[in-house]
Motif scaffolding. Structure first.
Motif: not given
Length: 105
Positions: A51-70
């Motif tokens: 969550t920290d990395l996503r909020e800071a702009g280092y990660l972008s998750p994409t939901r694929v089925g029941r999983r996240n791809h980053y």
């Protein structure tokens, strides 16, 4: 006096945030539970770091089925002012290169 084992302090050069980022760089489909197990932290801690990395702009998750791809924004700079002129790509390349050093290509 910090975390001491057998008379030696147990500190490391890389933070858990760096380790989580590197695990995601190695496998963008990795599950938070797998990250936690690999680096030796709780699943809750690993989720907080993601969550920290996503909020800071280092990660972008994409939901694929029941999983996240980053996706990693590897051009994003380090946060601390003494390294702020360097992209995290440098860290990722250093450690993922090591993972592939012995493989023929």
């Amino acid at each position: 006096m910090g975390n001491v084992t057998g008379g030696q302090s147990r500190w490391t050069f890389l933070t858990n945030h760096a380790r989580v980022l590197l695990e995601i760089a190695r496998n963008p489909e990795v599950r938070v539970r797998e990250i936690a197990a690999t680096i030796g932290i709780t699943e809750r801690s690993a989720q907080g770091i993601v969550t920290d990395l996503r909020e800071a702009g280092y990660l972008s998750p994409t939901r694929v089925g029941r999983r996240n791809h980053y996706s990693i924004n590897a051009e994003r700079s380090f946060r601390y002012h003494t390294e702020a002129d360097m992209p995290v790509r440098v860290l990722i390349e250093m450690f993922t290169h090591r993972d592939h050093a012995g493989t023929p290509g």
